[in-house]
Design a protein around this motif. Structure first.
Motif, PDB file in Angstrom:
ATOM      1  N   VAL A 156      34.762  44.792  34.291  1.00  0.00           N
ATOM      2  CA  VAL A 156      34.203  43.438  34.245  1.00  0.00           C
ATOM      3  C   VAL A 156      34.425  42.661  35.543  1.00  0.00           C
ATOM      4  CG1 VAL A 156      34.446  43.315  31.745  1.00  0.00           C
ATOM      5  CG2 VAL A 156      36.277  42.405  33.193  1.00  0.00           C
ATOM      6  N   GLY A 157      34.910  43.338  36.575  1.00  0.00           N
ATOM      7  CA  GLY A 157      35.055  42.684  37.876  1.00  0.00           C
ATOM      8  C   GLY A 157      36.312  41.870  38.046  1.00  0.00           C
ATOM      9  N   LEU A 158      37.393  42.250  37.335  1.00  0.00           N
ATOM     10  CA  LEU A 158      38.657  41.511  37.437  1.00  0.00           C
ATOM     11  C   LEU A 158      39.784  42.384  37.987  1.00  0.00           C
ATOM     12  CD1 LEU A 158      38.621  39.492  34.077  1.00  0.00           C
ATOM     13  CD2 LEU A 158      38.157  38.624  36.377  1.00  0.00           C
ATOM     14  N   LYS A 159      39.428  43.427  38.701  1.00  0.00           N
ATOM     15  CA  LYS A 159      40.434  44.314  39.273  1.00  0.00           C
ATOM     16  C   LYS A 159      41.368  43.531  40.203  1.00  0.00           C
ATOM     17  CE  LYS A 159      40.898  48.674  41.828  1.00  0.00           C
ATOM     18  NZ  LYS A 159      40.148  49.781  42.501  1.00  0.00           N
ATOM     19  N   GLY A 160      42.665  43.713  40.020  1.00  0.00           N
ATOM     20  CA  GLY A 160      43.655  43.035  40.852  1.00  0.00           C
ATOM     21  C   GLY A 160      44.041  41.644  40.383  1.00  0.00           C
TER      22      GLY A 160
END
Length: 364
Positions: free
Chosen positions: A124-128
């Motif tokens: 979902v684009g929340l890596k890190g």
């Protein structure tokens, strides 16, 4: 067999009927949107699917299994993921723990929880960002946390209740495509609730338009836009010119105008409309002659003789970037027209409108 089947669903709140004996099917892997104004029954229908509301009558089947007729199935046992309008993330938990919470309840290994949570955060684009608190995220990022939490348990069905309504316009547009792309890649059967017609048209495989607890039309975005079932649907989806009138002639009355209905309106004794899909078109019946602004043609000089050509005056104009919007007065009636640049732009200028009979609809 459909993956979700809603059969004769009835839900009341005291004497108010919120959902009125509706039938609906959602195919496996499909994203179906429930669209309508506030109070139409769309969220109540979604909550009945989720098990957050218990209907008075009817049944709901998910993957062939009844959620009601063989005993009420608790929401946690329905194999669902749900995304709410207000995000519903826990402010005291970091992003990682917000997403992992549902897996911890399943009592699976810490290693599996770690791997699955990181995988979904990346998805979902929340890596890190797992070590941040929700308050340290933007609105769009918080909505991604809610989406990740719904997806982390690999649900068979994803339910989304106005998930983008708290975001600003630009971010809403971006998230529409992101959600649609993500759900399609994962192949999840989804039911999406919104009052935003543009959002519904972008995100949906099919749209169920609801009004007063009823499904008034079901179809693709193109079907609903091009062939609305009635005035309510046409008015809710996009912009439409509605001109009240009375049928004075049908194809049966006048074979010479085969295929069209003649309507007397406030601005003209004769407006011709195609009869495609029209039922109960009888002389004397009150109707609305309807046409989309982009289907209205404008000329500075009258073209060759044709039906549905009317003289009018530009009352107002608006510049909307890639096109102009005119409000044209025709014998006291205002007709909206969406036109390309290069046409006359002066208010008060006389023009000629052509309402193509093939694009004029009869609505009730």
């Amino acid at each position: 067999m459909a993956f979700i089947e809603i059969k004769n669903l009835l839900k009341r709140y005291n004497k108010v009927v919120a959902v009125n004996h509706i039938d609906l099917e959602v195919q496996k892997g499909e994203m179906l949107t429930l669209l309508g104004p506030s109070g139409c029954g769309k969220t109540t229908t979604l909550r009945c699917i989720a098990g957050l509301e218990k209907p008075e009558e009817g049944d709901i089947l998910i993957n062939g299994k009844s959620m009601l007729s063989e005993g009420f199935v608790h929401p946690s046992q329905r194999g669902l993921g749900m995304v709410f309008q207000n995000y519903a993330v826990w402010p005291h938990m970091k992003v990682f723990n917000n997403v992992a919470y549902g897996l911890k309840l399943q009592k699976i290994s810490k290693k599996s929880i770690q791997e699955r949570t990181l995988e979904v955060l990346d998805l979902v684009g929340l890596k890190g960002l797992g070590d941040r608190y929700p308050s340290q995220l933007s609105g769009g990022q918080q909505q991604r946390v809610a989406l990740a939490r719904a997806l982390v348990r690999n649900p068979e069905v994803l339910l989304l209740d106005e998930p983008l309504s708290n975001l600003d316009a630009k971010l809403r547009e971006k998230m529409r495509f992101e959600i649609k792309s993500l759900v399609k890649r994962m192949g999840i059967t989804s039911v999406y609730v919104t009052h935003d017609q543009a959002e519904a048209m972008v995100i949906s495989d099919r749209i169920a338009v609801m009004d007063s607890g009823n499904i008034v039309q079901l179809g693709t975005a193109q079907e609903i836009y091009k062939k609305p079932a009635n005035k309510f649907v046409a008015d809710f989806i996009g912009t439409m010119n509605f001109m009240s009138g009375e049928i004075v002639q049908t194809p049966q009355d006048a074979p010479s105008v085969s295929g069209v209905v003649c309507v007397r309106t406030e601005f003209s004794e004769k407006v011709f409309c195609t009869t495609d899909g029209v039922t109960a078109a009888t002389p004397g019946k009150k109707v609305f002659v309807s046409i989309r602004p982009e289907d209205v043609e404008i000329f500075t000089q009258p073209p060759q003789a044709r039906e549905n050509l009317f003289k009018g005056t530009i009352a107002h104009k608006a510049y909307l970037g890639n096109f102009l919007y005119f409000f044209v007065k025709v014998n006291g009636t205002t007709i909206q027209a969406q036109v390309p640049h290069g046409l006359p732009q002066e208010e008060g200028q006389e023009v000629h409108l052509f309402l193509d009979p093939q694009k004029c609809m009869i609505l009730f």
